[in-house]
Design a protein around this motif. Structure first.
Motif, PDB file in Angstrom:
ATOM      1  N   LEU A  13      39.529   2.996  52.961  1.00 17.83           N
ATOM      2  CA  LEU A  13      40.952   3.304  52.892  1.00 17.83           C
ATOM      3  C   LEU A  13      41.163   4.805  52.895  1.00 17.83           C
ATOM      4  O   LEU A  13      40.386   5.548  52.268  1.00 17.83           O
ATOM      5  N   ASP A  14      42.198   5.251  53.579  1.00 18.00           N
ATOM      6  CA  ASP A  14      42.509   6.671  53.673  1.00 18.00           C
ATOM      7  C   ASP A  14      42.699   7.257  52.275  1.00 18.00           C
ATOM      8  O   ASP A  14      43.401   6.684  51.439  1.00 18.00           O
ATOM      9  N   GLY A  15      42.017   8.389  52.012  1.00 20.11           N
ATOM     10  CA  GLY A  15      42.140   9.068  50.726  1.00 20.11           C
ATOM     11  C   GLY A  15      41.201   8.549  49.652  1.00 20.11           C
ATOM     12  O   GLY A  15      41.183   9.060  48.537  1.00 20.11           O
ATOM     13  N   VAL A  16      40.413   7.520  49.969  1.00 19.79           N
ATOM     14  CA  VAL A  16      39.449   6.963  49.016  1.00 19.79           C
ATOM     15  C   VAL A  16      38.072   7.352  49.535  1.00 19.79           C
ATOM     16  O   VAL A  16      37.493   6.660  50.371  1.00 19.79           O
ATOM     17  N   GLY A  17      37.557   8.482  49.015  1.00 20.38           N
ATOM     18  CA  GLY A  17      36.354   9.050  49.597  1.00 20.38           C
ATOM     19  C   GLY A  17      35.084   8.917  48.800  1.00 20.38           C
ATOM     20  O   GLY A  17      34.020   9.310  49.260  1.00 20.38           O
ATOM     21  N   ASP A  18      35.170   8.345  47.582  1.00 21.90           N
ATOM     22  CA  ASP A  18      33.945   8.201  46.794  1.00 21.90           C
ATOM     23  C   ASP A  18      34.010   6.931  45.944  1.00 21.90           C
ATOM     24  O   ASP A  18      35.038   6.258  45.871  1.00 21.90           O
ATOM     25  N   ARG A  19      32.885   6.631  45.333  1.00 22.42           N
ATOM     26  CA  ARG A  19      32.759   5.404  44.553  1.00 22.42           C
ATOM     27  C   ARG A  19      33.756   5.352  43.392  1.00 22.42           C
ATOM     28  O   ARG A  19      34.341   4.303  43.115  1.00 22.42           O
ATOM     29  N   SER A  20      33.983   6.474  42.716  1.00 21.51           N
ATOM     30  CA  SER A  20      34.917   6.497  41.581  1.00 21.51           C
ATOM     31  C   SER A  20      36.333   6.147  42.025  1.00 21.51           C
ATOM     32  O   SER A  20      37.028   5.362  41.366  1.00 21.51           O
ATOM     33  N   ALA A  21      36.766   6.716  43.147  1.00 20.37           N
ATOM     34  CA  ALA A  21      38.105   6.417  43.660  1.00 20.37           C
ATOM     35  C   ALA A  21      38.210   4.944  44.071  1.00 20.37           C
ATOM     36  O   ALA A  21      39.230   4.296  43.840  1.00 20.37           O
ATOM     37  N   ALA A  22      37.135   4.416  44.643  1.00 17.22           N
ATOM     38  CA  ALA A  22      37.118   3.013  45.042  1.00 17.22           C
ATOM     39  C   ALA A  22      37.175   2.098  43.825  1.00 17.22           C
ATOM     40  O   ALA A  22      37.928   1.122  43.799  1.00 17.22           O
ATOM     41  N   GLU A  23      36.388   2.395  42.794  1.00 18.41           N
ATOM     42  CA  GLU A  23      36.400   1.588  41.562  1.00 18.41           C
ATOM     43  C   GLU A  23      37.764   1.607  40.887  1.00 18.41           C
ATOM     44  O   GLU A  23      38.181   0.625  40.292  1.00 18.41           O
ATOM     45  N   ALA A  24      38.484   2.727  41.007  1.00 24.15           N
ATOM     46  CA  ALA A  24      39.810   2.843  40.388  1.00 24.15           C
ATOM     47  C   ALA A  24      40.817   1.885  41.028  1.00 24.15           C
ATOM     48  O   ALA A  24      41.840   1.563  40.421  1.00 24.15           O
ATOM     49  N   LEU A  25      40.520   1.413  42.235  1.00 29.84           N
ATOM     50  CA  LEU A  25      41.418   0.481  42.925  1.00 29.84           C
ATOM     51  C   LEU A  25      41.083  -0.983  42.663  1.00 29.84           C
ATOM     52  O   LEU A  25      41.813  -1.880  43.101  1.00 29.84           O
ATOM     53  N   ARG A  26      40.018  -1.238  41.954  1.00 35.58           N
ATOM     54  CA  ARG A  26      39.588  -2.617  41.705  1.00 35.58           C
ATOM     55  C   ARG A  26      40.717  -3.422  41.064  1.00 35.58           C
ATOM     56  O   ARG A  26      41.346  -2.993  40.114  1.00 35.58           O
ATOM     57  N   GLY A  27      40.998  -4.585  41.647  1.00 38.62           N
ATOM     58  CA  GLY A  27      42.047  -5.461  41.135  1.00 38.62           C
ATOM     59  C   GLY A  27      43.409  -5.247  41.775  1.00 38.62           C
ATOM     60  O   GLY A  27      44.317  -6.059  41.611  1.00 38.62           O
ATOM     61  N   VAL A  28      43.575  -4.165  42.527  1.00 36.29           N
ATOM     62  CA  VAL A  28      44.847  -3.897  43.208  1.00 36.29           C
ATOM     63  C   VAL A  28      44.996  -4.900  44.357  1.00 36.29           C
ATOM     64  O   VAL A  28      44.045  -5.189  45.074  1.00 36.29           O
ATOM     65  N   GLU A  29      46.198  -5.428  44.514  1.00 39.10           N
ATOM     66  CA  GLU A  29      46.461  -6.365  45.601  1.00 39.10           C
ATOM     67  C   GLU A  29      47.082  -5.631  46.784  1.00 39.10           C
ATOM     68  O   GLU A  29      47.938  -4.764  46.601  1.00 39.10           O
ATOM     69  N   LEU A  30      46.629  -5.972  47.988  1.00 37.38           N
ATOM     70  CA  LEU A  30      47.191  -5.446  49.220  1.00 37.38           C
ATOM     71  C   LEU A  30      48.224  -6.453  49.704  1.00 37.38           C
ATOM     72  O   LEU A  30      47.897  -7.639  49.884  1.00 37.38           O
TER      73      LEU A  30
END
Length: 190
Positions: free
Chosen positions: A66-83
């Protein structure tokens, strides 16, 4: 037809170090909904919108960058978010979106009202309807034809043919002999 919010996928675990995420799909057309360049709103809304920059499938599992999600920490912060996307009501005969089922009256074949559909949950084996029974009990009803033979969205109802004990109202009426406190099967066999 009416339009409502449809969950396309739920973001799962981060995959790798560069911000890729695994998805729990809720759509049967992921190649369209998750195409590169697709802009998806989110639930909660303040986490998006998010733009798909890369997608891939591995062993039947979908992964996206996803645009603006460049590392593992940013990706983990999105866990559980619904698209989510805006979607029209389903026009397929035997397919319904969760928002179409919410608040339908649940009744037995004889017309006895047993509750209201409050939602739909996606479990590994199959989907289940979340039913609020007339006494307030929350019951999960397998969303399979054998138990839910009729879904009448225009009529505002579903018809249930539940096996004995599935509904809380039936469980209260089951004639089950429970052992007395301190009594065990070994004592009964004596």
């Amino acid at each position: 037809m009416t339009s409502s919010r449809l969950t396309v996928a739920r973001i799962g675990k981060a995959h790798g170090l560069r911000g890729e995420v695994a998805l729990e799909l809720r759509t049967d057309i992921p190649e369209d909904r998750l195409a590169v360049g697709a802009v998806l709103d989110t639930e909660p809304a303040d986490r998006g919108p998010l733009t798909v920059t890369r997608n891939r499938v591995s062993n039947g599992k979908w992964y996206v960058q996803l645009d603006g999600v460049g590392d593992r920490s940013a990706a983990e912060a999105l866990r559980g978010v619904e698209l989510v996307v805006d979607a029209e009501d389903s026009d397929e005969e035997d397919a319904w979106y969760a928002h179409e089922l919410a608040d339908l009256r649940a009744e037995l074949e004889d017309g006895t009202v047993v509750g209201t559909v409050k939602g739909l949950e996606h479990l590994p084996a199959h989907d289940v309807l979340v039913l609020e029974e007339t006494d307030g009990a929350r019951t999960l009803v397998p969303f399979v034809t054998a138990i839910v033979p009729t879904v009448d969205v225009p009529g505002g109802r579903i018809v249930l043919t539940p096996p004995g004990g599935l509904l809380a109202r039936d469980a209260a009426n089951l004639d089950v002999a429970l052992p007395e406190p301190g009594e065990t099967d070994a004592e009964e066999r004596g």
